[in-house]
Design an enzyme around this catalytic site. Structure first.
Site, short mmCIF file in Angstrom:
data_model
loop_
_atom_site.label_atom_id
_atom_site.label_comp_id
_atom_site.label_asym_id
_atom_site.label_seq_id
_atom_site.Cartn_x
_atom_site.Cartn_y
_atom_site.Cartn_z
N SER A 1 4.01 13.21 14.18
CA SER A 1 3.75 13.18 12.74
C SER A 1 4.70 14.11 11.99
O SER A 1 4.69 14.16 10.77
CB SER A 1 2.30 13.58 12.45
OG SER A 1 2.01 14.85 12.99
N ASN B 1 -7.39 20.90 14.64
CA ASN B 1 -8.30 20.07 13.85
C ASN B 1 -8.72 20.76 12.55
O ASN B 1 -8.75 20.12 11.50
CB ASN B 1 -9.53 19.69 14.67
CG ASN B 1 -9.16 18.85 15.88
OD1 ASN B 1 -8.02 18.41 16.02
ND2 ASN B 1 -10.11 18.65 16.78
N THR C 1 -8.50 -8.83 -29.27
CA THR C 1 -9.39 -9.03 -28.13
C THR C 1 -8.99 -10.37 -27.55
O THR C 1 -8.52 -11.24 -28.30
CB THR C 1 -10.88 -9.06 -28.55
OG1 THR C 1 -11.07 -10.17 -29.43
CG2 THR C 1 -11.31 -7.78 -29.26
N HIS C 2 -9.09 -10.53 -26.25
CA HIS C 2 -8.62 -11.75 -25.58
C HIS C 2 -7.15 -12.02 -25.89
O HIS C 2 -6.72 -13.18 -25.86
CB HIS C 2 -9.45 -12.98 -25.98
CG HIS C 2 -10.92 -12.74 -25.99
ND1 HIS C 2 -11.73 -12.97 -24.89
CD2 HIS C 2 -11.75 -12.27 -26.96
CE1 HIS C 2 -12.98 -12.67 -25.19
NE2 HIS C 2 -13.02 -12.23 -26.44
N SER D 1 21.35 -6.87 -17.35
CA SER D 1 21.34 -7.91 -16.33
C SER D 1 22.75 -8.05 -15.77
O SER D 1 23.73 -7.83 -16.48
CB SER D 1 20.88 -9.23 -16.96
OG SER D 1 21.41 -10.32 -16.22
N LYS E 1 20.98 -9.02 -22.20
CA LYS E 1 19.66 -8.57 -21.77
C LYS E 1 19.47 -7.07 -21.87
O LYS E 1 20.37 -6.28 -21.61
CB LYS E 1 19.43 -8.98 -20.31
CG LYS E 1 19.29 -10.48 -20.15
CD LYS E 1 17.90 -10.95 -20.47
CE LYS E 1 17.08 -10.90 -19.19
NZ LYS E 1 15.72 -11.36 -19.44
N ASN F 1 16.27 -5.07 -20.36
CA ASN F 1 15.01 -5.31 -19.66
C ASN F 1 14.17 -4.04 -19.53
O ASN F 1 14.71 -2.96 -19.28
CB ASN F 1 15.29 -5.87 -18.26
CG ASN F 1 15.93 -7.24 -18.30
OD1 ASN F 1 15.64 -8.03 -19.21
ND2 ASN F 1 16.80 -7.51 -17.35
N GLU G 1 8.10 -2.00 -15.83
CA GLU G 1 7.76 -2.96 -14.76
C GLU G 1 7.58 -2.23 -13.42
O GLU G 1 6.69 -2.57 -12.64
CB GLU G 1 8.85 -4.02 -14.64
CG GLU G 1 8.85 -5.00 -15.82
CD GLU G 1 10.11 -5.84 -15.89
OE1 GLU G 1 10.13 -6.79 -16.68
OE2 GLU G 1 11.10 -5.55 -15.18
N TYR H 1 -13.42 14.81 14.92
CA TYR H 1 -12.00 14.52 14.75
C TYR H 1 -11.59 13.36 15.65
O TYR H 1 -11.97 13.31 16.83
CB TYR H 1 -11.13 15.76 15.09
CG TYR H 1 -9.64 15.44 14.94
CD1 TYR H 1 -9.01 15.56 13.71
CD2 TYR H 1 -8.89 14.97 16.02
CE1 TYR H 1 -7.67 15.23 13.55
CE2 TYR H 1 -7.55 14.63 15.87
CZ TYR H 1 -6.94 14.76 14.64
OH TYR H 1 -5.63 14.43 14.49
N GLN I 1 -4.77 11.36 11.67
CA GLN I 1 -3.37 11.71 11.41
C GLN I 1 -2.74 10.73 10.41
O GLN I 1 -1.78 11.06 9.73
CB GLN I 1 -2.59 11.68 12.72
CG GLN I 1 -1.12 12.01 12.59
CD GLN I 1 -0.49 12.33 13.93
OE1 GLN I 1 -0.82 13.34 14.55
NE2 GLN I 1 0.39 11.47 14.41
N LYS J 1 -2.13 11.14 6.13
CA LYS J 1 -1.14 11.88 5.35
C LYS J 1 -0.20 11.00 4.53
O LYS J 1 0.03 11.26 3.34
CB LYS J 1 -0.33 12.80 6.27
CG LYS J 1 -1.12 14.02 6.64
CD LYS J 1 -0.53 14.72 7.83
CE LYS J 1 -1.63 15.35 8.65
NZ LYS J 1 -2.58 14.37 9.24
#
Ligand code: ARG
Length: 456
Positions: A23, A110, A155-156, A277, A283, A285, A290, A317, A322, A325
């Protein structure tokens, strides 16, 4: 390849087992916290006479040197030593000799790993609390600067009623305020000291857990050793709060993306936060927004991973832990990066007040107010709703907006319409009337701004 811990093993681990089990490639970032924890532990062992004061001093000094090496980038991390804990302990023994071998008295990896992750998480929580606060401050500044701008509230995703842009922006102030609160809340449950639980059952050595907790700034000490070495609730809570905060960032991003389309053209994002682009020269963007929206998915994934890792674990444990993380680190890194980027992007945005104001002409945003007008004159609201609906239909057929109708036209639908209706349907007038606590009236939004500044 290193031999396994202690004398129990004669053979070497399989090469793939080392790759599976190591690890250190990701937990090396716990080094500073591991060393802080070990210094507190060794100091306590010395003070309690569990090891000699001389050995304790040598350990503390040696750990300080190891830390210097790590910070200087001079430390050689060995994957065959599995994790951050063993790497540091072995380096300590190489430096100071036999005294270093006494550090692990009354301790297990541990409780050590739980301590390290809690210390690390606490630091991240404090940073995130501050980032949320700073982001809230950006919304306050933006709202103040655009206090006079009206736009269609939806709304909607359909035009509903006009609102102040400042009110809209302060909605995000509220969201990130709750996020900040969530991290403040969960910090209490992160800030619990597990050391002394040892492998799972506690230790026969006469340790002083209070001293260690005090030295490391913990508010509380875990009260069940078995729970303490297997509990990762705090990491799950952290990822959960991170996922919610990302969801808020994603909603904001989605809105900024929509608002920067030519169809809306409500905003223009600054050049520093947009991209071109490779083929279409025209463009610009909204990639940053995003990406933030996209990265929300990975933080949800982190939360799901943690919940799934934990769900089948019997006491206490298990090595599965492990795997806690990487999702935890990833959720924290992603959230902090996204908060910081959004905080920088927002002030770069140019809000097109004219476009927003112009958009309030479409979609009969004043319809509710027409119905309310009739209701105030004594017509039952349901009936007023019906009459206004017919008015809307008339407007659609005549190609008119409601404020364009003459009083005569209005009176064909109800004799309750009088002079006072003229002018009462401008978006500014509509907004002004919504002066209930938390409403969009300028008086309320100014009060909200005052409250917001106080809260910051
Ligand atoms: N690297 C381990 C982890 O993150 C440390 C604890 C190992 N304990 C053990 N008994 N193998 O969980």
């Amino acid at each position: 390849m290193a031999k396994q811990w202690g004398g129990r093993f004669e053979g070497e681990p399989d090469a793939l087992v080392e790759r599976l089990g190591e690890s250190v490639s990701f937990d090396a970032r716990l080094a500073v916290h591991d060393i802080r924890g070990s210094i507190a532990h060794a100091t306590m062992l010395g003070a309690q006479g569990i090891i000699s004061k001389k050995d304790a001093r040598a350990i503390v000094r040696g750990l300080g040197d190891v830390e210097k090496d790590i910070k200087a980038g001079a430390f050689v991390w060995r994957q065959d030593l599995e994790d951050v804990h063993t790497n540091i302990e072995v380096a300590l023994v190489e430096r100071i000799g036999d005294a270093g071998k006494r550090l692990h008295t009354a301790r297990s990896r541990n409780d050590q790993v739980s301590l390290d992750v809690r210390l690390w998480t606490r630091d991240q929580v404090d940073r995130i609390i501050e980032l949320c606060r700073a982001l809230q401050a950006v919304f306050v500044a933006l709202a103040e600067r655009h206090i006079d701008v009206v736009l269609p509230g939806c709304t909607h995703m359909q035009h509903a009623q006009p609102v102040l842009l400042a009110h809209h922006l302060l909605a995000y102030f509220e969201m990130f305020g709750r996020d900040r609160q969530r991290f403040i809340e969960l910090r209490k449950r992160v800030n619990v000291m597990p050391l002394g639980s040892a492998a799972l059952a506690g230790t026969p050595h006469p340790i002083d857990r209070k001293q260690v907790a005090k030295a490391l700034g913990f508010d509380a000490i875990s009260t069940n050793s078995m729970d303490a070495v297997s509990d990762r609730d705090y990491a799950i809570e952290f990822c959960s709060a991170a996922a919610i905060a990302m969801m808020h960032l994603s909603r904001l991003s989605e809105e900024l993306i929509l608002w920067s389309t030519p169809e809306f053209a409500f905003i223009e994002i600054g050049d520093a936060f947009a991209t071109g682009s490779s083929i279409m020269p025209q463009k610009k963007n909204p990639d940053v927004a995003e990406l933030v929206r996209g990265k929300t998915g990975r933080v949800y994934g982190d939360l799901t991973a943690l919940l799934t890792i934990l769900k089948g674990l019997p006491m206490t444990y298990n090595r599965d832990l492990q795997e806690d993380k990487e999702p935890l680190f990833d959720a924290s890194d992603t959230l902090q990066l996204c908060l910081a980027v959004v905080m920088r992007m927002l002030p770069s945005i140019r809000f097109n007040a004219d476009r927003m104001r112009a958009a309030t002409r479409d979609g009969f945003l004043e319809a509710t107010d027409v119905a309310d007008y009739l209701a105030a004159k004594g017509m039952p609201f349901r009936e007023a709703h019906e009459v206004t609906g017919k008015l809307v239909l008339y407007c659609i057929r005549a190609g008119k907006t409601m404020p364009e109708l003459s009083l005569d036209e209005l009176r064909q639908f109800s004799v309750l319409f009088a002079e006072d209706v003229i002018g009462s349907l401008a978006p500014e007038a509509i907004v002004r009337r919504r002066a209930t606590l938390g409403g969009t009236a300028p008086s309320q939004v100014r009060a909200a701004l005052r409250r917001a500044k106080q809260a910051l």
